[in-house]
Each structure stands twice: as C-alpha cells, then as structure tokens.
Design a protein around this motif. Structure first.
Motif, PDB file in Angstrom:
ATOM      1  N   PRO A 157       0.839  -1.208   0.000  1.00 57.93           N
ATOM      2  CA  PRO A 157       0.000   0.000   0.000  1.00 57.93           C
ATOM      3  C   PRO A 157       0.868   1.251   0.000  1.00 57.93           C
ATOM      4  CG  PRO A 157      -0.692  -1.511   1.736  1.00 57.93           C
ATOM      5  CD  PRO A 157       0.566  -2.040   1.162  1.00 57.93           C
ATOM      6  N   LEU A 158       0.300   2.329  -0.422  1.00 55.27           N
ATOM      7  CA  LEU A 158       1.012   3.592  -0.531  1.00 55.27           C
ATOM      8  C   LEU A 158       1.554   4.031   0.832  1.00 55.27           C
ATOM      9  CD1 LEU A 158       1.844   5.940  -2.312  1.00 55.27           C
ATOM     10  CD2 LEU A 158      -0.349   7.009  -1.799  1.00 55.27           C
ATOM     11  N   PHE A 159       0.811   3.784   1.887  1.00 51.42           N
ATOM     12  CA  PHE A 159       1.250   4.178   3.227  1.00 51.42           C
ATOM     13  C   PHE A 159       2.538   3.452   3.619  1.00 51.42           C
ATOM     14  CE2 PHE A 159       1.190   3.488   7.848  1.00 51.42           C
ATOM     15  CZ  PHE A 159       1.280   4.804   8.263  1.00 51.42           C
ATOM     16  N   GLU A 160       2.610   2.154   3.378  1.00 48.52           N
ATOM     17  CA  GLU A 160       3.804   1.384   3.729  1.00 48.52           C
ATOM     18  C   GLU A 160       5.014   1.835   2.911  1.00 48.52           C
ATOM     19  OE1 GLU A 160       2.944  -2.736   3.353  1.00 48.52           O
ATOM     20  OE2 GLU A 160       1.574  -2.753   5.062  1.00 48.52           O
ATOM     21  N   MET A 161       4.827   2.105   1.665  1.00 49.04           N
ATOM     22  CA  MET A 161       5.934   2.584   0.825  1.00 49.04           C
ATOM     23  C   MET A 161       6.417   3.959   1.297  1.00 49.04           C
ATOM     24  SD  MET A 161       6.731   0.283  -1.267  1.00 49.04           S
ATOM     25  CE  MET A 161       7.652   1.055  -2.555  1.00 49.04           C
ATOM     26  N   THR A 162       5.504   4.803   1.725  1.00 50.82           N
ATOM     27  CA  THR A 162       5.869   6.123   2.223  1.00 50.82           C
ATOM     28  C   THR A 162       6.676   6.000   3.519  1.00 50.82           C
ATOM     29  OG1 THR A 162       3.833   7.009   1.277  1.00 50.82           O
ATOM     30  CG2 THR A 162       4.977   8.379   2.876  1.00 50.82           C
ATOM     31  N   VAL A 163       6.244   5.124   4.415  1.00 57.51           N
ATOM     32  CA  VAL A 163       6.956   4.925   5.680  1.00 57.51           C
ATOM     33  C   VAL A 163       8.356   4.375   5.415  1.00 57.51           C
ATOM     34  CG1 VAL A 163       6.996   3.567   7.813  1.00 57.51           C
ATOM     35  CG2 VAL A 163       4.884   4.678   7.080  1.00 57.51           C
ATOM     36  N   ILE A 164       8.482   3.423   4.521  1.00 55.70           N
ATOM     37  CA  ILE A 164       9.792   2.860   4.187  1.00 55.70           C
ATOM     38  C   ILE A 164      10.688   3.938   3.576  1.00 55.70           C
ATOM     39  CG2 ILE A 164      10.994   1.246   2.674  1.00 55.70           C
ATOM     40  CD1 ILE A 164       8.631  -0.679   3.125  1.00 55.70           C
ATOM     41  N   GLY A 165      10.154   4.755   2.703  1.00 55.57           N
ATOM     42  CA  GLY A 165      10.926   5.843   2.104  1.00 55.57           C
ATOM     43  C   GLY A 165      11.404   6.843   3.146  1.00 55.57           C
ATOM     44  N   ILE A 166      10.537   7.188   4.081  1.00 55.09           N
ATOM     45  CA  ILE A 166      10.911   8.125   5.140  1.00 55.09           C
ATOM     46  C   ILE A 166      11.997   7.522   6.026  1.00 55.09           C
ATOM     47  CG2 ILE A 166      10.085   9.259   7.244  1.00 55.09           C
ATOM     48  CD1 ILE A 166       7.433   9.737   5.755  1.00 55.09           C
ATOM     49  N   LEU A 167      11.871   6.247   6.373  1.00 54.13           N
ATOM     50  CA  LEU A 167      12.884   5.591   7.202  1.00 54.13           C
ATOM     51  C   LEU A 167      14.245   5.556   6.502  1.00 54.13           C
ATOM     52  CD1 LEU A 167      10.902   2.628   8.785  1.00 54.13           C
ATOM     53  CD2 LEU A 167      11.767   4.667   9.922  1.00 54.13           C
ATOM     54  N   VAL A 168      14.254   5.237   5.229  1.00 49.05           N
ATOM     55  CA  VAL A 168      15.514   5.214   4.470  1.00 49.05           C
ATOM     56  C   VAL A 168      16.105   6.618   4.396  1.00 49.05           C
ATOM     57  CG1 VAL A 168      16.495   4.858   2.175  1.00 49.05           C
ATOM     58  CG2 VAL A 168      14.968   3.149   3.164  1.00 49.05           C
ATOM     59  N   PHE A 169      15.269   7.615   4.184  1.00 47.48           N
ATOM     60  CA  PHE A 169      15.728   8.998   4.115  1.00 47.48           C
ATOM     61  C   PHE A 169      16.329   9.443   5.446  1.00 47.48           C
ATOM     62  CE2 PHE A 169      14.882  13.603   4.372  1.00 47.48           C
ATOM     63  CZ  PHE A 169      15.646  14.008   3.292  1.00 47.48           C
ATOM     64  N   VAL A 170      15.675   9.143   6.557  1.00 49.99           N
ATOM     65  CA  VAL A 170      16.182   9.508   7.882  1.00 49.99           C
ATOM     66  C   VAL A 170      17.499   8.782   8.154  1.00 49.99           C
ATOM     67  CG1 VAL A 170      15.736   9.287  10.371  1.00 49.99           C
ATOM     68  CG2 VAL A 170      13.950  10.140   8.843  1.00 49.99           C
ATOM     69  N   LEU A 171      17.572   7.525   7.769  1.00 50.86           N
ATOM     70  CA  LEU A 171      18.799   6.767   7.957  1.00 50.86           C
ATOM     71  C   LEU A 171      19.943   7.390   7.160  1.00 50.86           C
ATOM     72  CD1 LEU A 171      19.749   4.120   9.341  1.00 50.86           C
ATOM     73  CD2 LEU A 171      19.481   3.044   7.118  1.00 50.86           C
ATOM     74  N   LEU A 172      19.685   7.812   5.953  1.00 55.71           N
ATOM     75  CA  LEU A 172      20.712   8.462   5.144  1.00 55.71           C
ATOM     76  C   LEU A 172      21.149   9.799   5.730  1.00 55.71           C
ATOM     77  CD1 LEU A 172      19.515   7.770   1.495  1.00 55.71           C
ATOM     78  CD2 LEU A 172      21.562   6.927   2.594  1.00 55.71           C
ATOM     79  N   ILE A 173      20.207  10.541   6.269  1.00 53.63           N
ATOM     80  CA  ILE A 173      20.535  11.854   6.822  1.00 53.63           C
ATOM     81  C   ILE A 173      21.481  11.724   8.011  1.00 53.63           C
ATOM     82  CG2 ILE A 173      19.574  13.788   8.142  1.00 53.63           C
ATOM     83  CD1 ILE A 173      17.190  13.743   6.308  1.00 53.63           C
ATOM     84  N   PHE A 174      21.235  10.746   8.881  1.00 57.77           N
ATOM     85  CA  PHE A 174      22.036  10.637  10.097  1.00 57.77           C
ATOM     86  C   PHE A 174      23.251   9.729   9.950  1.00 57.77           C
ATOM     87  CE2 PHE A 174      17.902  11.954  11.862  1.00 57.77           C
ATOM     88  CZ  PHE A 174      18.317  13.093  12.504  1.00 57.77           C
TER      89      PHE A 174
ATOM     90  N   LEU B 145      24.935   8.641   6.951  1.00 57.67           N
ATOM     91  CA  LEU B 145      25.874   8.916   5.874  1.00 57.67           C
ATOM     92  C   LEU B 145      26.972   9.920   6.252  1.00 57.67           C
ATOM     93  CD1 LEU B 145      26.408   7.983   3.016  1.00 57.67           C
ATOM     94  CD2 LEU B 145      25.023   9.864   2.196  1.00 57.67           C
ATOM     95  N   PRO B 146      26.658  11.035   6.897  1.00 58.25           N
ATOM     96  CA  PRO B 146      27.747  11.956   7.277  1.00 58.25           C
ATOM     97  C   PRO B 146      28.758  11.326   8.225  1.00 58.25           C
ATOM     98  CG  PRO B 146      25.664  13.097   7.403  1.00 58.25           C
ATOM     99  CD  PRO B 146      25.354  11.648   7.149  1.00 58.25           C
ATOM    100  N   LYS B 147      28.316  10.432   9.103  1.00 57.16           N
ATOM    101  CA  LYS B 147      29.247   9.765  10.010  1.00 57.16           C
ATOM    102  C   LYS B 147      30.244   8.924   9.237  1.00 57.16           C
ATOM    103  CE  LYS B 147      28.516  10.315  14.411  1.00 57.16           C
ATOM    104  NZ  LYS B 147      29.488  10.918  15.254  1.00 57.16           N
ATOM    105  N   TYR B 148      29.781   8.163   8.259  1.00 50.60           N
ATOM    106  CA  TYR B 148      30.661   7.293   7.499  1.00 50.60           C
ATOM    107  C   TYR B 148      31.522   8.056   6.500  1.00 50.60           C
ATOM    108  CZ  TYR B 148      28.276   3.361   9.567  1.00 50.60           C
ATOM    109  OH  TYR B 148      27.792   2.466  10.468  1.00 50.60           O
ATOM    110  N   MET B 149      31.075   9.196   6.047  1.00 52.80           N
ATOM    111  CA  MET B 149      31.871   9.974   5.103  1.00 52.80           C
ATOM    112  C   MET B 149      33.041  10.654   5.802  1.00 52.80           C
ATOM    113  SD  MET B 149      28.925  11.664   2.725  1.00 52.80           S
ATOM    114  CE  MET B 149      30.081  12.662   1.842  1.00 52.80           C
ATOM    115  N   ASP B 150      32.938  10.916   7.099  1.00 52.99           N
ATOM    116  CA  ASP B 150      33.957  11.645   7.831  1.00 52.99           C
ATOM    117  C   ASP B 150      34.958  10.724   8.521  1.00 52.99           C
ATOM    118  OD1 ASP B 150      34.903  14.176   8.349  1.00 52.99           O
ATOM    119  OD2 ASP B 150      33.991  14.244  10.338  1.00 52.99           O
ATOM    120  N   VAL B 151      34.807   9.424   8.377  1.00 56.73           N
ATOM    121  CA  VAL B 151      35.684   8.474   9.065  1.00 56.73           C
ATOM    122  C   VAL B 151      37.115   8.569   8.550  1.00 56.73           C
ATOM    123  CG1 VAL B 151      36.131   6.011   9.373  1.00 56.73           C
ATOM    124  CG2 VAL B 151      33.837   6.890   9.688  1.00 56.73           C
TER     125      VAL B 151
END
Length: 92
Positions: free
Chosen positions: A8-25, A27-33
């Motif tokens: 359903p559209l709701f589940e896809m939206t939640v998964i997209g938001i979770l992936v986006f939040v994971l990337l935001i927090f 990715l910068p940690k791993y790029m600065d290692v």
C-alpha cells in the motif's frame, strides 16, 4: 498465475521516510571516518616525534652536549644511526 505482492502507498511512504532519515544521520558519520583517521594518525606521529626529541635531549644532557649550538652526534651510541642536534634537540 502468481499472486503479485503489492505494498500500500502508506507502507511505501513509511519505508521511504525511514531510508531517508537513515541516510541523513548515518551517511555523514561514514563519510567523515577517513578524515578523522588521518587526523588521529598525524597526531600520533607528532606525539612520537616529540617523545623521540625528549629522549634525544635527555641523552644529550647525559653526555653534556645540550649547550653545543650545532652538533652531528651519535647520541644513540650506534654507528649506523646519527642525528643532528641543536642545543640538544633534533633538527632536520
């Protein structure tokens, strides 16, 4: 016929938001290692050079060479190793 799995559209939206939040927090940690590792390596090298310099100064003091302006000396008491000292401290 195989049954298609539909999200359903709701589940896809939640998964997209979770992936986006994971990337935001995450990715910068791993790029600065790499940068942090280089900084820590340079700090360790600087500390090692400082400790060697202190050791050479103490050995020069024991041999009473700390008052000589420029000296090519075998403070380490080895034939294969010699250093340049200025007032008992290592110079390049």
């Amino acid at each position: 016929m195989k049954k298609r799995i539909e999200f359903p559209l709701f589940e896809m939206t939640v998964i997209g938001i979770l992936v986006f939040v994971l990337l935001i927090f995450a990715l910068p940690k791993y790029m600065d290692v790499g940068r942090e590792a280089r900084i820590k390596t340079l700090n360790a090298v600087a500390l090692n050079i400082d400790s060697v310099n202190r050791l050479m100064y103490s050995r020069a003091t024991i041999k009473n060479l700390q008052h000589i302006p420029l000296q090519h000396s075998d403070v380490l008491a080895g034939d294969e190793v010699s250093i340049n000292l200025v007032y008992g401290e290592i110079v390049a």
